[in-house]
Design an enzyme around this catalytic site. Structure first.
Site, short mmCIF file in Angstrom:
data_model
loop_
_atom_site.label_atom_id
_atom_site.label_comp_id
_atom_site.label_asym_id
_atom_site.label_seq_id
_atom_site.Cartn_x
_atom_site.Cartn_y
_atom_site.Cartn_z
CG HIS A 76 -1.80 1.23 1.43
ND1 HIS A 76 -3.20 1.14 0.83
CD2 HIS A 76 -1.58 2.62 1.86
CE1 HIS A 76 -3.86 2.40 1.35
NE2 HIS A 76 -2.63 3.11 1.78
CD GLU A 77 1.81 3.95 3.51
OE1 GLU A 77 2.10 5.14 3.23
OE2 GLU A 77 0.51 3.92 3.88
CG HIS A 79 0.34 5.79 -0.67
ND1 HIS A 79 -0.85 6.71 -1.48
CD2 HIS A 79 -0.19 5.58 0.45
CE1 HIS A 79 -1.84 5.95 -0.79
NE2 HIS A 79 -1.33 5.40 0.47
#
Length: 261
Positions: A31-32, A35
């Protein structure tokens, strides 16, 4: 007072906790990373220079958010550092960077369910007799002894299914348009400039109010409803809500849940 989060912390077996830790250690970094990758593509290389473009869990795990994801199904990771001034269009690019995380988890959920579907297509015919035996044993209240192959298959399917559910829950939770979650970045992109700065002044208070509502369980109903609808939709699209494959999958998951109880 009934505190749903405390109840969740106390209700999981050690085996179930271990399974969730395994999944969380993969999906939170992913997820990170999404980003950071998107921010880098849009002109901000802060995450890259700080070593956050990696799947190493140690770089991304937030203690509180990780524990909540493991025990309640909803949580967050340590945000990657972003400098909006490095973007060509800060408002738009912040929204795109924010959307990358939840989108990555939805893609992972899709990947998990594709593998799950392939495994069921290959294996259902091998497991259906033992699944029926387990079903009957549970109805009759008699003992059931699984073969090693059935047990391994059931555990693998359980991890795949858990991956689907936890990825969807992480995506849904982070799409809530409340700071500091990803949904707020997307939401802010559609606000007029004067409203944007007004909302920014109250970010801290909005976040505190949200966390209190979450801790008290006021959001558990809407979040669970959204999770069940998205998960069921994926299972339906891939033919896992009815038929022999759905029957075998359902009882094999039940077997693992009883094993972990």
């Amino acid at each position: 007072m009934n505190m749903p989060i405390i109840n969740s912390l106390l209700s999981l077996s050690p085996e179930a906790i271990a399974a969730r830790i395994l999944i969380a250690a993969f999906i939170l970094p992913f997820h990170e990373l999404a980003h950071g990758w998107m921010a880098n593509k849009l002109g901000d290389s802060t995450a890259k220079w700080m070593g956050r473009l990696t799947l190493n869990p140690i770089k991304h795990l937030d203690p509180i958010g990780s524990v909540l994801l493991i025990f309640t199904g909803y949580g967050w990771a340590k945000p990657v550092p972003i400098q909006p001034r490095n973007f060509r269009n800060p408002k738009r690019d912040m929204a795109l960077t924010g959307a990358a995380g939840p989108l990555s988890n939805l893609c992972l959920a899709l990947l998990h369910i594709i593998v799950l579907r392939i495994v069921m297509l290959i294996g259902t015919s091998r497991w259906v007799d033992e699944t029926q035996a387990y079903h009957m044993a549970k109805l009759m209240g008699t003992d059931f002894t699984a073969s090693v192959g059935f047990m391994i298959a059931a555990l693998f399917l359980f991890l795949l299914y858990l991956g689907v559910v936890m990825n969807i829950s992480l995506a849904i939770f982070n799409l809530i348009p409340v700071p500091p979650f990803d949904g707020s970045r997307i939401f802010y992109a559609f606000l007029p400039t004067k409203w944007y700065f007004s909302v920014m002044r109250y970010e801290r208070y909005i976040m505190i109010a949200f966390l209190l509502l979450f801790a008290l369980g006021a959001l558990s109903g809407p979040l669970s409803w959204a999770l069940s609808k998205v998960a069921y939709g994926l299972l339906y699209v891939f033919g896992l809500t009815s038929g022999e494959d759905a029957y075998a999958l359902g009882w094999m998951l039940d077997y693992v849940q009883n094993l972990f109880a």
